[in-house]
Design a protein around this motif. Structure first.
Motif, mmCIF file in Angstrom:
data_model
loop_
_atom_site.group_PDB
_atom_site.id
_atom_site.type_symbol
_atom_site.label_atom_id
_atom_site.label_comp_id
_atom_site.label_asym_id
_atom_site.label_seq_id
_atom_site.Cartn_x
_atom_site.Cartn_y
_atom_site.Cartn_z
ATOM 1 N N PHE A 165 -64.477 15.681 28.695
ATOM 2 C CA PHE A 165 -65.694 15.322 27.962
ATOM 3 C C PHE A 165 -66.517 14.406 28.849
ATOM 4 C CE2 PHE A 165 -67.697 13.183 24.074
ATOM 5 C CZ PHE A 165 -68.571 14.234 23.866
ATOM 6 N N SER A 166 -67.638 14.913 29.336
ATOM 7 C CA SER A 166 -68.453 14.185 30.296
ATOM 8 C C SER A 166 -69.441 13.284 29.567
ATOM 9 C CB SER A 166 -69.203 15.167 31.204
ATOM 10 O OG SER A 166 -69.924 14.472 32.190
ATOM 11 N N LEU A 167 -69.083 12.028 29.434
ATOM 12 C CA LEU A 167 -69.918 11.084 28.686
ATOM 13 C C LEU A 167 -71.268 10.846 29.349
ATOM 14 C CD1 LEU A 167 -67.193 8.450 27.724
ATOM 15 C CD2 LEU A 167 -68.200 10.202 26.248
ATOM 16 N N GLY A 168 -71.381 11.155 30.635
ATOM 17 C CA GLY A 168 -72.640 10.955 31.332
ATOM 18 C C GLY A 168 -73.536 12.178 31.376
ATOM 19 N N ASP A 169 -73.138 13.260 30.733
ATOM 20 C CA ASP A 169 -73.918 14.492 30.800
ATOM 21 C C ASP A 169 -75.135 14.422 29.879
ATOM 22 O OD1 ASP A 169 -73.818 17.505 31.720
ATOM 23 O OD2 ASP A 169 -74.329 17.514 29.593
ATOM 24 N N GLY A 170 -76.317 14.591 30.460
ATOM 25 C CA GLY A 170 -77.543 14.492 29.682
ATOM 26 C C GLY A 170 -77.668 15.569 28.625
ATOM 27 N N GLY A 171 -77.207 16.780 28.936
ATOM 28 C CA GLY A 171 -77.275 17.863 27.970
ATOM 29 C C GLY A 171 -76.432 17.589 26.739
ATOM 30 N N LEU A 172 -75.231 17.080 26.943
ATOM 31 C CA LEU A 172 -74.374 16.745 25.802
ATOM 32 C C LEU A 172 -75.005 15.648 24.955
ATOM 33 C CD1 LEU A 172 -70.792 16.808 27.379
ATOM 34 C CD2 LEU A 172 -71.944 18.595 26.052
ATOM 35 N N LYS A 173 -75.608 14.675 25.606
ATOM 36 C CA LYS A 173 -76.260 13.600 24.859
ATOM 37 C C LYS A 173 -77.393 14.146 23.998
ATOM 38 C CE LYS A 173 -75.260 9.931 28.213
ATOM 39 N NZ LYS A 173 -75.836 8.976 29.199
ATOM 40 N N ARG A 174 -78.196 15.060 24.554
ATOM 41 C CA ARG A 174 -79.307 15.637 23.791
ATOM 42 C C ARG A 174 -78.793 16.470 22.626
ATOM 43 N NH1 ARG A 174 -81.116 16.722 28.911
ATOM 44 N NH2 ARG A 174 -80.763 18.965 28.694
ATOM 45 N N ALA A 175 -77.766 17.267 22.885
ATOM 46 C CA ALA A 175 -77.228 18.117 21.823
ATOM 47 C C ALA A 175 -76.667 17.279 20.682
ATOM 48 C CB ALA A 175 -76.143 19.035 22.393
ATOM 49 N N ILE A 176 -75.957 16.223 21.015
ATOM 50 C CA ILE A 176 -75.383 15.361 19.977
ATOM 51 C C ILE A 176 -76.486 14.655 19.201
ATOM 52 C CG2 ILE A 176 -74.057 13.227 19.657
ATOM 53 C CD1 ILE A 176 -72.158 14.284 21.856
ATOM 54 N N GLN A 177 -77.517 14.221 19.898
ATOM 55 C CA GLN A 177 -78.643 13.589 19.212
ATOM 56 C C GLN A 177 -79.314 14.572 18.250
ATOM 57 O OE1 GLN A 177 -81.728 12.192 21.835
ATOM 58 N NE2 GLN A 177 -82.617 10.844 20.302
ATOM 59 N N ASN A 178 -79.440 15.826 18.671
ATOM 60 C CA ASN A 178 -80.079 16.840 17.831
ATOM 61 C C ASN A 178 -79.250 17.192 16.603
ATOM 62 O OD1 ASN A 178 -82.167 17.035 19.696
ATOM 63 N ND2 ASN A 178 -81.302 18.829 20.732
ATOM 64 N N LEU A 179 -77.928 17.226 16.778
ATOM 65 C CA LEU A 179 -77.059 17.803 15.752
ATOM 66 C C LEU A 179 -76.344 16.781 14.875
ATOM 67 C CD1 LEU A 179 -75.394 20.537 17.993
ATOM 68 C CD2 LEU A 179 -77.018 20.971 16.142
ATOM 69 N N TYR A 180 -76.132 15.569 15.387
ATOM 70 C CA TYR A 180 -75.205 14.654 14.722
ATOM 71 C C TYR A 180 -75.840 13.353 14.235
ATOM 72 C CZ TYR A 180 -71.377 17.698 16.093
ATOM 73 O OH TYR A 180 -70.534 18.770 16.236
ATOM 74 N N GLY A 182 -77.251 10.602 15.326
ATOM 75 C CA GLY A 182 -76.919 9.280 15.830
ATOM 76 C C GLY A 182 -75.445 8.954 15.937
ATOM 77 N N ALA A 183 -74.571 9.919 15.705
ATOM 78 C CA ALA A 183 -73.134 9.654 15.822
ATOM 79 C C ALA A 183 -72.775 9.318 17.266
ATOM 80 C CB ALA A 183 -72.330 10.866 15.359
ATOM 81 N N GLU A 184 -71.783 8.472 17.445
ATOM 82 C CA GLU A 184 -71.362 8.051 18.774
ATOM 83 C C GLU A 184 -70.599 9.170 19.480
ATOM 84 O OE1 GLU A 184 -71.936 5.277 20.428
ATOM 85 O OE2 GLU A 184 -73.132 4.362 18.828
#
Length: 210
Positions: A165-180, A182-184
């Motif tokens: 799980f790449s915590l520094g990946d910008g794509g994952l950050k955007r996807a989580i922001q879109n879907l979740y 504000g979840a950590e």
């Protein structure tokens, strides 16, 4: 850290076999992930392990670029090298030729440094499959131009490790922001263990619709 502490070292067949169990576990732990699985179907990481040097080169090219831009530059690099992406050919290619494919000067230097290490036998990429996730990262970040993100992408797409799980990946950050909402990331990552690589694939797919 972003890696499974006890991550299993997988071969090609193992990855194929783990996908059904991963889908069941991700559905049970996360209804949003269940929706993504329904939408995008079976995870397409695999089934065959790619050539390690080429995978690492493509990961390095993709640093700080969109998927579309990285794919375009990778294709142009391969064309410049006449479809032979190997350490020897990369070393013999001029910087001007690589720059014509869209590479920055720094990436040209880094790719040549990687090629030199592999060609000289200093870095044995084939042996990385025998190491734990964290040991692979430790080996790769010694190479100029390779940081943790690049090493993690190699673990996922080059070695098909299931729980990265790449915590520094910008794509994952955007996807989580879109879907979740504000979840950590760290909290969600715990929900998805031990299949965080596969969960990441579904998150990346979700960006294709945004």
């Amino acid at each position: 850290m972003g890696l499974g502490a006890g991550s299993t070292i997988l071969n090609q067949a193992d990855l194929v076999l783990v996908l059904p169990d991963a889908e069941v576990a991700l559905r049970r732990s996360d209804p949003i992930m269940a929706t993504l699985i329904d939408r995008y179907g079976r995870c397409q990481i695999g089934p065959e392990l790619p050539e390690p040097f080429q995978t690492l080169v493509h990961s390095m090219i993709g640093q700080q670029l969109s998927v579309k831009a990285a794919r375009s530059i990778s294709q142009k690099v391969v064309q410049q090298l006449e479809d032979e992406l190997s350490p020897k050919v990369l070393l013999s290619a001029s910087e001007e030729r690589l720059r014509q494919a869209g590479l920055s000067r720094s990436k040209c230097r880094y790719l040549k440094a990687l090629s030199e290490l592999v060609e000289s036998g200093t870095l044995h990429l084939e042996q990385l499959s025998t190491l734990s996730d964290e040991k692979v990262v430790e080996q790769l970040i010694r190479v100029p131009g390779i940081g943790r993100w690049t090493a993690e992408m190699f673990l996922i797409f080059g070695l098909h490790r299931p729980d990265v799980f790449s915590l520094g990946d910008g794509g994952l950050k955007r996807a989580i922001q879109n879907l979740y909402d504000g979840a950590e990331m760290i909290y969600l990552g715990e929900l998805w263990r031990p299949y965080r690589s596969i969960a990441s694939w579904y998150l990346w797919q979700s960006l294709n619709n945004t």
